[in-house]
Design a protein around this motif. Structure first.
Motif, mmCIF file in Angstrom:
data_model
loop_
_atom_site.group_PDB
_atom_site.id
_atom_site.type_symbol
_atom_site.label_atom_id
_atom_site.label_comp_id
_atom_site.label_asym_id
_atom_site.label_seq_id
_atom_site.Cartn_x
_atom_site.Cartn_y
_atom_site.Cartn_z
ATOM 1 N N SER A 26 5.352 -87.748 17.158
ATOM 2 C CA SER A 26 6.786 -87.436 17.241
ATOM 3 C C SER A 26 7.022 -85.952 16.978
ATOM 4 O O SER A 26 7.910 -85.347 17.580
ATOM 5 N N GLY A 27 6.234 -85.339 16.112
ATOM 6 C CA GLY A 27 6.348 -83.905 15.880
ATOM 7 C C GLY A 27 5.967 -83.097 17.105
ATOM 8 O O GLY A 27 6.616 -82.089 17.427
ATOM 9 N N LEU A 28 4.926 -83.518 17.802
ATOM 10 C CA LEU A 28 4.497 -82.808 19.007
ATOM 11 C C LEU A 28 5.543 -82.892 20.108
ATOM 12 O O LEU A 28 5.661 -81.974 20.926
ATOM 13 N N GLN A 29 6.307 -83.961 20.150
ATOM 14 C CA GLN A 29 7.343 -84.097 21.168
ATOM 15 C C GLN A 29 8.534 -83.179 20.915
ATOM 16 O O GLN A 29 9.334 -82.956 21.817
ATOM 17 N N THR A 30 8.644 -82.645 19.724
ATOM 18 C CA THR A 30 9.763 -81.739 19.426
ATOM 19 C C THR A 30 9.482 -80.306 19.848
ATOM 20 O O THR A 30 10.397 -79.492 19.847
ATOM 21 N N VAL A 31 8.234 -79.995 20.208
ATOM 22 C CA VAL A 31 7.881 -78.625 20.603
ATOM 23 C C VAL A 31 8.261 -78.437 22.073
ATOM 24 O O VAL A 31 7.788 -79.163 22.944
ATOM 25 N N PRO A 32 9.110 -77.451 22.373
ATOM 26 C CA PRO A 32 9.555 -77.246 23.760
ATOM 27 C C PRO A 32 8.412 -76.748 24.661
ATOM 28 O O PRO A 32 7.607 -75.906 24.260
ATOM 29 N N ASP A 33 8.360 -77.268 25.881
ATOM 30 C CA ASP A 33 7.334 -76.869 26.849
ATOM 31 C C ASP A 33 7.495 -75.414 27.278
ATOM 32 O O ASP A 33 6.517 -74.776 27.666
ATOM 33 N N GLU A 34 8.707 -74.900 27.222
ATOM 34 C CA GLU A 34 8.945 -73.523 27.650
ATOM 35 C C GLU A 34 8.139 -72.516 26.830
ATOM 36 O O GLU A 34 7.711 -71.478 27.340
ATOM 37 N N LEU A 35 7.922 -72.839 25.563
ATOM 38 C CA LEU A 35 7.149 -71.934 24.713
ATOM 39 C C LEU A 35 5.703 -71.827 25.194
ATOM 40 O O LEU A 35 5.107 -70.745 25.165
ATOM 41 N N TYR A 36 5.148 -72.933 25.652
ATOM 42 C CA TYR A 36 3.775 -72.910 26.169
ATOM 43 C C TYR A 36 3.695 -72.139 27.485
ATOM 44 O O TYR A 36 2.712 -71.438 27.738
ATOM 45 N N GLU A 37 4.720 -72.307 28.311
ATOM 46 C CA GLU A 37 4.737 -71.581 29.585
ATOM 47 C C GLU A 37 4.798 -70.077 29.354
ATOM 48 O O GLU A 37 4.078 -69.303 29.998
ATOM 49 N N LYS A 46 -5.653 -71.593 24.521
ATOM 50 C CA LYS A 46 -5.267 -72.848 23.882
ATOM 51 C C LYS A 46 -5.226 -72.708 22.361
ATOM 52 O O LYS A 46 -4.329 -73.227 21.710
ATOM 53 N N TRP A 47 -6.216 -72.033 21.798
ATOM 54 C CA TRP A 47 -6.255 -71.869 20.343
ATOM 55 C C TRP A 47 -5.056 -71.038 19.860
ATOM 56 O O TRP A 47 -4.438 -71.366 18.847
ATOM 57 N N ASP A 48 -4.744 -69.967 20.578
ATOM 58 C CA ASP A 48 -3.601 -69.135 20.204
ATOM 59 C C ASP A 48 -2.291 -69.909 20.317
ATOM 60 O O ASP A 48 -1.394 -69.748 19.485
ATOM 61 N N GLN A 49 -2.181 -70.750 21.337
ATOM 62 C CA GLN A 49 -0.979 -71.566 21.486
ATOM 63 C C GLN A 49 -0.839 -72.534 20.309
ATOM 64 O O GLN A 49 0.251 -72.708 19.765
ATOM 65 N N PHE A 50 -1.954 -73.143 19.940
ATOM 66 C CA PHE A 50 -1.900 -74.067 18.805
ATOM 67 C C PHE A 50 -1.566 -73.324 17.516
ATOM 68 O O PHE A 50 -0.707 -73.761 16.733
ATOM 69 N N LYS A 51 -2.224 -72.200 17.299
ATOM 70 C CA LYS A 51 -2.071 -71.439 16.051
ATOM 71 C C LYS A 51 -0.685 -70.831 15.893
ATOM 72 O O LYS A 51 -0.133 -70.820 14.791
ATOM 73 N N HIS A 52 -0.104 -70.344 16.971
ATOM 74 C CA HIS A 52 1.151 -69.616 16.874
ATOM 75 C C HIS A 52 2.383 -70.400 17.329
ATOM 76 O O HIS A 52 3.509 -69.979 17.049
ATOM 77 N N ILE A 53 2.179 -71.495 18.045
ATOM 78 C CA ILE A 53 3.325 -72.274 18.532
ATOM 79 C C ILE A 53 3.320 -73.681 17.929
ATOM 80 O O ILE A 53 4.244 -74.072 17.214
ATOM 81 N N THR A 54 2.278 -74.440 18.228
ATOM 82 C CA THR A 54 2.258 -75.851 17.861
ATOM 83 C C THR A 54 2.276 -76.051 16.348
ATOM 84 O O THR A 54 3.148 -76.747 15.819
ATOM 85 N N PHE A 55 1.315 -75.466 15.670
ATOM 86 C CA PHE A 55 1.207 -75.715 14.225
ATOM 87 C C PHE A 55 2.434 -75.255 13.442
ATOM 88 O O PHE A 55 2.939 -76.016 12.602
ATOM 89 N N PRO A 56 2.959 -74.063 13.680
ATOM 90 C CA PRO A 56 4.159 -73.684 12.918
ATOM 91 C C PRO A 56 5.372 -74.583 13.184
ATOM 92 O O PRO A 56 6.173 -74.824 12.283
ATOM 93 N N LEU A 57 5.497 -75.092 14.406
ATOM 94 C CA LEU A 57 6.658 -75.912 14.723
ATOM 95 C C LEU A 57 6.533 -77.352 14.240
ATOM 96 O O LEU A 57 7.552 -78.040 14.089
ATOM 97 N N ILE A 58 5.309 -77.824 14.026
ATOM 98 C CA ILE A 58 5.167 -79.177 13.476
ATOM 99 C C ILE A 58 4.841 -79.145 11.987
ATOM 100 O O ILE A 58 4.549 -80.190 11.405
ATOM 101 N N ALA A 59 4.924 -77.980 11.352
ATOM 102 C CA ALA A 59 4.669 -77.869 9.913
ATOM 103 C C ALA A 59 5.573 -78.782 9.078
ATOM 104 O O ALA A 59 5.108 -79.343 8.085
ATOM 105 N N PRO A 60 6.855 -78.959 9.428
ATOM 106 C CA PRO A 60 7.662 -79.901 8.636
ATOM 107 C C PRO A 60 7.112 -81.328 8.664
ATOM 108 O O PRO A 60 7.227 -82.058 7.678
ATOM 109 N N PHE A 61 6.483 -81.704 9.768
ATOM 110 C CA PHE A 61 5.894 -83.041 9.854
ATOM 111 C C PHE A 61 4.651 -83.142 8.972
ATOM 112 O O PHE A 61 4.384 -84.186 8.383
ATOM 113 N N PHE A 62 3.884 -82.056 8.882
ATOM 114 C CA PHE A 62 2.754 -82.016 7.955
ATOM 115 C C PHE A 62 3.248 -82.131 6.521
ATOM 116 O O PHE A 62 2.660 -82.843 5.705
ATOM 117 N N THR A 63 4.317 -81.425 6.214
ATOM 118 C CA THR A 63 4.852 -81.447 4.853
ATOM 119 C C THR A 63 5.240 -82.854 4.439
ATOM 120 O O THR A 63 4.810 -83.344 3.392
#
Length: 141
Positions: A26-37, A46-63
């Motif tokens: 559910s956290g991954l679904q909240t990340v907008p596709d436009e950011l990846y584009e 892929k690693w940079d996208q995960f490190k700078h986009i995916t992980f920071p935006l799903i951090a509340p779900f990790f918390t």
């Protein structure tokens, strides 16, 4: 060497894996596709996208997952009662099982109530500390 606790750990991990997976999906679904584009256009891998986009935006779900999981693992009772009832000996006895056995089986109602209140304060303190530390890495979009 007593290895009875391994079964309890395996059951606890298996039991919580479904909720954890659902929470992260559910956290991954909240990340907008436009950011990846935009990141692809800028040449991010892929690693940079995960490190700078995916992980920071799903951090509340990790918390929330870490706080809920820690609380659940500190308060484990049902897994131990179902598998070992604290045995062999006292190898798999948890704090909550100790409070239960002392209070209901041993007749130490007041003493175990005090233990439960202290345990509640410990769990709340750990949870609030986790929230405070983990919220620092969250970002807003």
């Amino acid at each position: 060497m007593d290895l009875a606790w391994i079964g309890v750990v395996i059951l606890a991990v298996w039991n919580s894996s479904g909720f954890n997976t659902l929470l992260y999906l559910s956290g991954l679904q909240t990340v907008p596709d436009e950011l990846y584009e935009v990141a692809k256009i800028d040449g991010a891998g892929k690693w940079d996208q995960f490190k700078h986009i995916t992980f920071p935006l799903i951090a509340p779900f990790f918390t929330i997952n870490i706080v809920i999981s820690m609380r659940g693992f500190l308060m484990v009772f049902d897994h131990i009662m179902a598998l070992t009832q604290g045995g062999p000996g006292r190898a798999t006895e948890s704090i909550t099982l100790l409070i239960y056995n002392g209070g209901f089986m041993g007749g130490e109602f007041a003493y175990q109530t005090a233990n439960a209140v202290v345990f509640l304060i410990v769990v709340l303190t750990i949870s609030l500390f986790q929230i405070k530390v983990l919220q620092k890495r969250e970002v807003d979009y």
